[in-house]
Design a protein around this motif. Structure first.
Motif, PDB file in Angstrom:
ATOM      1  N   CYS A  85       0.790  -1.261   0.200  1.00  0.00           N
ATOM      2  CA  CYS A  85       0.206   0.108  -0.104  1.00  0.00           C
ATOM      3  C   CYS A  85       0.985   1.322   0.233  1.00  0.00           C
ATOM      4  CB  CYS A  85      -0.835   0.027   1.142  1.00  0.00           C
ATOM      5  SG  CYS A  85      -1.839   1.526   1.550  1.00  0.00           S
ATOM      6  N   CYS A 124      -4.200  -0.002   0.094  1.00  0.00           N
ATOM      7  CA  CYS A 124      -5.040  -1.110   0.586  1.00  0.00           C
ATOM      8  C   CYS A 124      -6.343  -0.453   0.861  1.00  0.00           C
ATOM      9  CB  CYS A 124      -4.594  -1.364   1.888  1.00  0.00           C
ATOM     10  SG  CYS A 124      -4.629  -0.087   3.335  1.00  0.00           S
ATOM     11  N   CYS A 127      -7.228   2.330   3.243  1.00  0.00           N
ATOM     12  CA  CYS A 127      -6.537   3.542   2.918  1.00  0.00           C
ATOM     13  C   CYS A 127      -7.271   4.183   1.666  1.00  0.00           C
ATOM     14  CB  CYS A 127      -5.003   3.422   2.388  1.00  0.00           C
ATOM     15  SG  CYS A 127      -3.856   3.150   3.912  1.00  0.00           S
TER      16      CYS A 127
END
Ligand SMILES: [Zn+2]
Length: 204
Positions: A85, A124, A127
């Protein structure tokens, strides 16, 4: 990790990695021929049995426009970003069971962002949800690495799904010098990754 099949143009130019199911479909439909297979591994369906293709070649030359070559697939996007991420820095293996890697648009699509390599990053799901349709500066979420368009050969190595026969076709087309440069680049990236992991550990 899922192993894909390297698809070559009729000219032997490496085009892309395709999922096994799609590769088989192309072969069954006569649109591609198997040039390298893994004899030890056999694909079975109700009607036929064939060796698992490692490299296929399209039977007709396909003119691939530049814009199509640039098309971002999640497979290559996640590979470019090393399955990490770009906001919280967690790798796919560190995600919680309900989380997954997703594609985030740095400049949101709803606010004029495009789907180019330079505007998409691996994020991710948490997020991605948190950032929503905001600009990085509005929420203080900036990608760890500025997104750039990667070279196909670099991606092929980044996904690390190339088997030796597949690598041979990359080498055939691009020449040993390119392959060597890519290997150097990859080795350096690995060393940096290892270094970064060592630096992170004391703080975590
Ligand atoms: Zn994250």
């Amino acid at each position: 990790m899922v192993v894909g099949c390297l698809a070559l143009n009729a000219s032997f130019e490496p085009l892309t990695m395709v999922p096994m199911r799609r590769a088989l479909r192309l072969v069954i439909d006569g649109k591609a021929e198997i040039v390298e297979s893994e004899p030890a591994r056999v694909m079975r369906s109700a009607r036929l049995t064939m060796p698992r293709p490692a490299v296929i070649r399209l039977t007709k030359f396909v003119h691939v426009p530049r814009r199509f070559r640039r098309q971002v697939t999640n497979t290559f996007l996640f590979a470019r970003d090393h399955y990490r991420c770009q906001y919280c820095g967690r790798a796919s293996a560190e995600l919680k069971p309900r989380e997954s890697l997703t594609r985030d648009h740095v400049v949101p699509l709803s606010r004029g962002g495009c789907n180019d390599w330079t505007n998409v990053v691996t994020a991710c799901s948490s997020c991605n949800t948190r950032k929503a349709n905001r600009f990085p500066e509005e929420i203080g979420m900036h990608p760890m690495v500025r997104p750039v368009e990667p070279h196909f050969v670099h991606l092929s190595w980044a996904v690390r799904r190339l088997t030796p026969p597949q690598a041979r076709y990359i080498r055939l087309f691009y020449g040993p010098e390119t392959l060597h440069q890519i290997e150097e680049l990859e080795a350096r990236t690995h060393r940096e990754d290892a270094g970064a992991a060592r630096e992170r550990r004391p703080h975590s």
